[in-house]
Design a protein around this motif. Sequence first.
Motif, PDB file in Angstrom:
ATOM      1  N   SER A  86      17.265  97.067 -27.242  1.00 48.45           N
ATOM      2  CA  SER A  86      17.973  97.920 -28.217  1.00 48.45           C
ATOM      3  C   SER A  86      19.266  98.048 -27.638  1.00 48.45           C
ATOM      4  CB  SER A  86      17.139  99.247 -28.290  1.00 48.45           C
ATOM      5  OG  SER A  86      17.073  99.872 -27.290  1.00 48.45           O
ATOM      6  N   GLN A  87      19.813  98.433 -26.659  1.00 45.35           N
ATOM      7  CA  GLN A  87      21.030  98.598 -25.999  1.00 45.35           C
ATOM      8  C   GLN A  87      21.744  97.433 -26.208  1.00 45.35           C
ATOM      9  OE1 GLN A  87      19.676 100.434 -22.489  1.00 45.35           O
ATOM     10  NE2 GLN A  87      21.528 101.634 -22.772  1.00 45.35           N
ATOM     11  N   GLU A  88      21.458  96.262 -26.023  1.00 46.63           N
ATOM     12  CA  GLU A  88      22.195  95.017 -26.155  1.00 46.63           C
ATOM     13  C   GLU A  88      22.501  94.679 -27.549  1.00 46.63           C
ATOM     14  OE1 GLU A  88      21.972  90.447 -25.131  1.00 46.63           O
ATOM     15  OE2 GLU A  88      20.224  91.689 -24.718  1.00 46.63           O
ATOM     16  N   ALA A 129      25.179  92.242 -20.593  1.00 47.35           N
ATOM     17  CA  ALA A 129      26.142  93.431 -21.327  1.00 47.35           C
ATOM     18  C   ALA A 129      27.380  93.244 -20.581  1.00 47.35           C
ATOM     19  CB  ALA A 129      25.508  94.985 -20.985  1.00 47.35           C
ATOM     20  N   ARG A 130      27.445  93.032 -19.350  1.00 49.22           N
ATOM     21  CA  ARG A 130      28.799  92.489 -18.812  1.00 49.22           C
ATOM     22  C   ARG A 130      29.453  91.238 -19.593  1.00 49.22           C
ATOM     23  NH1 ARG A 130      26.664  93.679 -13.756  1.00 49.22           N
ATOM     24  NH2 ARG A 130      25.874  91.664 -13.463  1.00 49.22           N
ATOM     25  N   LEU A 147      31.141  99.981 -26.196  1.00 51.59           N
ATOM     26  CA  LEU A 147      29.780 100.599 -25.635  1.00 51.59           C
ATOM     27  C   LEU A 147      29.616 101.745 -26.469  1.00 51.59           C
ATOM     28  CD1 LEU A 147      31.012 100.812 -21.814  1.00 51.59           C
ATOM     29  CD2 LEU A 147      29.436  99.222 -22.791  1.00 51.59           C
ATOM     30  N   ALA A 148      30.012 101.851 -27.604  1.00 51.50           N
ATOM     31  CA  ALA A 148      29.947 103.194 -28.550  1.00 51.50           C
ATOM     32  C   ALA A 148      28.344 103.280 -28.999  1.00 51.50           C
ATOM     33  CB  ALA A 148      30.708 103.251 -29.826  1.00 51.50           C
ATOM     34  N   GLY A 149      27.681 104.341 -28.704  1.00 52.69           N
ATOM     35  CA  GLY A 149      26.051 104.267 -29.370  1.00 52.69           C
ATOM     36  C   GLY A 149      25.194 103.558 -28.352  1.00 52.69           C
ATOM     37  N   THR A 150      25.648 102.887 -27.392  1.00 49.48           N
ATOM     38  CA  THR A 150      24.697 102.055 -26.568  1.00 49.48           C
ATOM     39  C   THR A 150      24.150 102.713 -25.499  1.00 49.48           C
ATOM     40  OG1 THR A 150      26.499 101.138 -24.829  1.00 49.48           O
ATOM     41  CG2 THR A 150      26.150 100.101 -26.840  1.00 49.48           C
ATOM     42  N   GLN A 151      24.649 103.776 -24.778  1.00 51.46           N
ATOM     43  CA  GLN A 151      24.405 104.656 -23.773  1.00 51.46           C
ATOM     44  C   GLN A 151      24.416 103.894 -22.507  1.00 51.46           C
ATOM     45  OE1 GLN A 151      20.331 105.896 -24.712  1.00 51.46           O
ATOM     46  NE2 GLN A 151      21.007 107.068 -26.571  1.00 51.46           N
ATOM     47  N   ILE A 152      25.375 102.990 -22.480  1.00 51.34           N
ATOM     48  CA  ILE A 152      25.751 101.884 -21.481  1.00 51.34           C
ATOM     49  C   ILE A 152      26.837 102.459 -20.901  1.00 51.34           C
ATOM     50  CG2 ILE A 152      26.302 100.038 -20.491  1.00 51.34           C
ATOM     51  CD1 ILE A 152      24.600  98.758 -22.846  1.00 51.34           C
ATOM     52  N   THR A 153      27.102 102.980 -19.610  1.00 55.05           N
ATOM     53  CA  THR A 153      28.441 103.289 -19.294  1.00 55.05           C
ATOM     54  C   THR A 153      29.167 102.344 -18.493  1.00 55.05           C
ATOM     55  OG1 THR A 153      27.473 104.063 -16.955  1.00 55.05           O
ATOM     56  CG2 THR A 153      26.959 105.581 -18.686  1.00 55.05           C
ATOM     57  N   PRO A 154      30.476 102.360 -18.230  1.00 55.92           N
ATOM     58  CA  PRO A 154      31.430 101.506 -17.504  1.00 55.92           C
ATOM     59  C   PRO A 154      30.660 101.429 -16.244  1.00 55.92           C
ATOM     60  CG  PRO A 154      32.558 102.976 -18.716  1.00 55.92           C
ATOM     61  CD  PRO A 154      31.458 103.384 -18.965  1.00 55.92           C
ATOM     62  N   ALA A 155      30.299 102.668 -15.461  1.00 51.27           N
ATOM     63  CA  ALA A 155      29.991 102.527 -14.108  1.00 51.27           C
ATOM     64  C   ALA A 155      28.579 101.421 -14.154  1.00 51.27           C
ATOM     65  CB  ALA A 155      29.464 103.756 -13.623  1.00 51.27           C
ATOM     66  N   GLN A 156      27.763 101.365 -14.844  1.00 51.68           N
ATOM     67  CA  GLN A 156      26.541 100.417 -14.939  1.00 51.68           C
ATOM     68  C   GLN A 156      27.156  99.272 -15.106  1.00 51.68           C
ATOM     69  OE1 GLN A 156      24.468 102.686 -18.256  1.00 51.68           O
ATOM     70  NE2 GLN A 156      22.633 101.958 -17.519  1.00 51.68           N
ATOM     71  N   LEU A 157      28.016  98.823 -15.572  1.00 48.80           N
ATOM     72  CA  LEU A 157      28.537  97.648 -16.096  1.00 48.80           C
ATOM     73  C   LEU A 157      28.998  97.324 -14.611  1.00 48.80           C
ATOM     74  CD1 LEU A 157      30.533  97.609 -19.222  1.00 48.80           C
ATOM     75  CD2 LEU A 157      28.243  96.560 -18.988  1.00 48.80           C
ATOM     76  N   GLU A 158      29.348  97.857 -13.798  1.00 53.84           N
ATOM     77  CA  GLU A 158      30.104  97.616 -12.423  1.00 53.84           C
ATOM     78  C   GLU A 158      29.031  97.253 -11.570  1.00 53.84           C
ATOM     79  OE1 GLU A 158      33.115  96.921 -11.791  1.00 53.84           O
ATOM     80  OE2 GLU A 158      33.595  97.539 -14.048  1.00 53.84           O
ATOM     81  N   GLN A 159      27.473  97.647 -11.763  1.00 51.87           N
ATOM     82  CA  GLN A 159      26.401  97.458 -10.654  1.00 51.87           C
ATOM     83  C   GLN A 159      26.054  96.104 -10.657  1.00 51.87           C
ATOM     84  OE1 GLN A 159      23.524 100.200 -12.145  1.00 51.87           O
ATOM     85  NE2 GLN A 159      24.671 102.202 -11.834  1.00 51.87           N
ATOM     86  N   GLY A 160      25.675  95.501  -9.354  1.00 55.10           N
ATOM     87  CA  GLY A 160      25.284  94.334  -9.286  1.00 55.10           C
ATOM     88  C   GLY A 160      23.974  93.964  -9.906  1.00 55.10           C
ATOM     89  N   GLU A 161      23.277  94.943  -9.820  1.00 56.37           N
ATOM     90  CA  GLU A 161      21.859  94.846 -10.638  1.00 56.37           C
ATOM     91  C   GLU A 161      21.540  96.075 -11.470  1.00 56.37           C
ATOM     92  OE1 GLU A 161      19.668  92.333  -9.705  1.00 56.37           O
ATOM     93  OE2 GLU A 161      21.026  91.582  -8.203  1.00 56.37           O
ATOM     94  N   GLY A 162      20.494  96.125 -12.084  1.00 57.62           N
ATOM     95  CA  GLY A 162      20.302  97.241 -13.076  1.00 57.62           C
ATOM     96  C   GLY A 162      19.849  96.679 -14.354  1.00 57.62           C
ATOM     97  N   GLU A 163      19.307  97.278 -15.040  1.00 59.62           N
ATOM     98  CA  GLU A 163      18.627  96.906 -16.292  1.00 59.62           C
ATOM     99  C   GLU A 163      19.076  97.795 -17.595  1.00 59.62           C
ATOM    100  OE1 GLU A 163      14.481  96.895 -15.643  1.00 59.62           O
ATOM    101  OE2 GLU A 163      14.643  94.862 -15.036  1.00 59.62           O
TER     102      GLU A 163
END
Length: 198
Positions: free
Chosen positions: A58-60, A20-21, A38-54
């Motif tokens: 479907s979001q991609e 996503a990044r 990010l519209a409709g993805t339920q991905i937040t800007p804060a998530q993009l800043e995380q080193g890890e995470g999944e």
Amino acid sequence: MPSLASAKNQWDFRRGIATARVLVQLGCDHGASLDALLAGTQITPAQLEQGEGEIEASQEIQLIRNLLQALPHIPTLGLQAGTRYHITTYGLWGYALLSSPTLGDAFSMGSRMLNQTFSLTTHKVEQVGSQVQITSFSEHLPEDIRQFVLDRDRSAAITLQRELLGKPVPYNIVMMQRAEPSAELADAYTQVFGIRPL
């Protein structure tokens, strides 16, 4: 166009947030807004800043749709995306490739686990005489993102191979099943693959 909700059952596997990044940065570099991407993805800007995470696949897929909608005038977008997936983007899988004692070991491990990367296409790797033949399949993908994903995944694979080898990969032939691309896109394919696809 299918919604994120309707796609969720088919695309309920997870993948690293790094993909996503990569896609968001590509879009922002071309002038798309973060909100639009990010519209409709339920991905937040804060998530993009995380080193890890999944995120869910479907979001991609929704993120790719947003990218294509925001930048419809860039036919090379998928190829550009693929060149941004560096070996460090793949985390442990990329580290395993780098740690392989020989190129043969790296190729063997990489091809066995190719379907566990950020790729949304599926792949078949075959030894044909002295050549290695890689076939990418996209029929399972939603039609509106299919060409982008094919371009991205093949370009990402070539980027990865070049970083492992430290030089361009020699291709004897690249075949594609698609409508004849524009001259601009044909030139971009030639630059990525080193030869013009048939």
